[in-house]
Design an enzyme around this catalytic site. Structure first.
Site, PDB file in Angstrom:
ATOM      1  CE  LYS A  92      -3.933   1.924   2.649  1.00  0.00           C
ATOM      2  NZ  LYS A  92      -4.817   1.724   3.814  1.00  0.00           N
TER       3      LYS A  92
ATOM      4  CB  SER B  86      -8.201   3.605   2.965  1.00  0.00           C
ATOM      5  OG  SER B  86      -7.319   3.025   3.910  1.00  0.00           O
TER       6      SER B  86
ATOM      7  CB  SER C 153      -8.283   0.605   5.797  1.00  0.00           C
ATOM      8  OG  SER C 153      -9.025   1.796   5.731  1.00  0.00           O
TER       9      SER C 153
HETATM   10  N1  GLN Z   1     -13.047   3.401   6.488  1.00  0.00           N
HETATM   11  C1  GLN Z   1     -12.456   3.854   7.721  1.00  0.00           C
HETATM   12  C2  GLN Z   1     -12.313   5.343   7.729  1.00  0.00           C
HETATM   13  O1  GLN Z   1     -12.498   5.947   6.718  1.00  0.00           O
HETATM   14  C3  GLN Z   1     -11.184   3.141   7.977  1.00  0.00           C
HETATM   15  C4  GLN Z   1      -9.950   3.841   7.580  1.00  0.00           C
HETATM   16  C5  GLN Z   1      -8.729   3.014   7.846  1.00  0.00           C
HETATM   17  O2  GLN Z   1      -8.821   1.934   8.406  1.00  0.00           O
HETATM   18  N2  GLN Z   1      -7.582   3.538   7.468  1.00  0.00           N
HETATM   19  O3  GLN Z   1     -12.027   5.909   8.736  1.00  0.00           O
END
Ligand code: GLN
Length: 451
Positions: A78, A153, A177
């Site tokens: 990532k 994400s 994420s």
């Molecule tokens: N979808 C979650 C958010 O937007 C998780 C983000 C993450 O785990 N980096 O906060």
């Protein structure tokens, strides 16, 4: 089957038997990435570096008897995980020219094992988002249906595995994420116990929650990858991992919190698959136990207050020390920054931030005490399946995706999403949550479910 579509275990066998060299495998992956580049999975593809490290791996294999399982295996990383000499943008224009001078500890460990880093995967900007629609480098199209999102994400990390471009990827998970895109793409996504994998060289967003996690096709593959990346600087204990999972759940106590099923609008098909998954485990001899986590409902709000506050501080510091400016950041990052500043400002600090921190302590206690009554907890990963682009343009709707995920992050517990069945033609994810450092246990239950 193309070599790049195989699981890690199959590829290890292929490389060991001489059925393919790492260079051939790496070229097959790069070729597939180029041919399906419209998926948008990568911000940077590391063509030359990947071929060079594949050649080195082939060389080592020829000379050395004692080699790591990941030797010569291609993997995506990532784009918020530092790679020395390779641009690391975190999905943000603000970091377009950022080239770290060191590798993240997890990347060092991959390199020591001889893994072939193939590129930097697309992601929602600064790891905020659940659809990958907030990347400054374009959307990622779900490999199973190009009209749908891959989740986020870590959308690029999940989708590159789902698309058969690589067998493995690293993502990061603050509030879901890794787990949620795994669910949307039909993969195994593991968020390890907080502090089991070093965060050194992971772009700091919400340091009290975030963890580097794994995306793979099977639970065994997640186990192997975790065994390579765990430990090192800043970690506080690591799980004790077996070489293989037996997938036996007879006599295991599987807990379901009654609150899990009385929440948000779970898609009918997801609720149906969840019921089938529970039944499957019962048929395999597991014992289903009802538990209660009353603070479950407060988890998402507490997560947003705390993660935004931490992000506002971390980002401010990063921007100042690197002489950057916030001008180019997108709408979602701005929302989180605004919230983060608000909840830590003046009297809001006590009323919002401290209150959320207290809620977090209760959540942690309640998850831990639920896990004293059972071996693992089980829930859907997301209340839905991968949706069409634009379907969640209301940020609140998007945030609600994380209801099952965020509280687990607040509690610092390990959790895995495994694919189980389908709804609306897309894969459904089931989340298995374990005690601290019980990664082997949750992966084992996952393996049983996937059989
Ligand atoms: N979808 C979650 C958010 O937007 C998780 C983000 C993450 O785990 N980096 O906060």
């Amino acid at each position: 089957m193309y070599a790049n579509e195989m699981t890690l275990s199959e590829l290890i066998g292929l490389l060991q038997s001489g059925g393919s060299s790492s260079e051939e495998l790496t070229r097959a992956c790069l070729d597939r990435i180029a041919k399906t580049s419209e998926l948008g999975n990568y911000i940077t593809v590391m063509n030359e570096e990947a071929i060079a490290s594949a050649r080195r791996a082939d060389e080592i294999r020829r000379k050395d008897g004692n080699i790591s399982l990941l030797l010569g295996i291609p993997i995506a990383v990532k784009d918020n995980i530092y790679t020395r000499g390779v641009k690391t943008t975190c999905g943000s224009r603000m970091l377009d020219g950022f080239v770290p001078d060191c590798d993240a500890v997890a990347v060092q460990k991959l390199k020591q094992a001889g893994a072939v880093i193939i590129g930097k995967a697309n992601m929602d900007e600064l790891a905020f988002g659940s659809t990958n629609e907030y990347s400054a480098y374009g959307v990622v199209k779900n490999a199973l249906d190009l009209t749908r999102v891959p989740g986020g994400s870590s959308g690029g990390s999940a989708n590159t595995v789902a698309a058969g471009q690589v067998p493995l990827a690293l993502g990061s998970d603050t509030g879901g994420s890794v787990r949620q895109p795994a669910a949307y793409c039909g993969l195994v996504g593991l968020k390890p116990t907080y502090s089991a994998v070093s965060r050194k060289g992971l772009f700091e967003q919400s340091p009290s929650m975030e963890q580097i996690g794994t995306l793979s096709r099977t639970c065994d593959d997640a186990l192997t990858l975790l065994s390579v990346i765990m430990g090192g600087e800043g970690t506080n204990g690591t799980p004790d991992l077996p070489m293989v999972l037996n997938g036996i759940v007879r006599g295991k106590r599987i807990g379901i919190a009654k609150e899990f099923l009385h929440t948000v609008n779970i898609l009918h098909g997801v609720a149906r698959e969840f019921t089938c998954a529970v039944k499957r485990l019962e048929d395999l001899g597991a014992i289903i136990t009802e538990v209660s986590i009353p603070s479950f409902y407060a988890g998402l709000n507490a997560y947003h207050v705390l993660s935004s506050a931490e992000a506002a501080v971390s980002l401010e510091r990063f921007v100042k020390s690197n002489d950057l400016s916030f001008d180019t950041v997108g709408a979602e990052v701005k929302r989180r920054m605004t919230l983060g500043v608000y909840v830590t400002d003046g009297k809001n600090y006590d009323e919002l931030y401290i209150k959320a921190a207290k809620v977090r302590a209760v959540i942690k206690r309640e998850y831990e005490s639920a896990l004293e009554q059972c071996d693992v907890l089980i829930s859907p990963t997301a209340p839905n399946v991968a949706m069409q682009f634009g379907a969640q343009s209301d940020p609140k709707a998007m945030h609600r995706n994380d209801e099952f995920l965020a509280p687990v992050s607040l509690a610092g517990l390990p959790a895995v999403s495994v694919p189980f069945g389908a709804a609306n033609g897309m894969p459904v994810g089931i989340q298995i949550i374990g005690k601290r450092f019980a990664e082997a246990e949750i992966l084992n239950v996952g393996k049983a479910l996937m059989k």
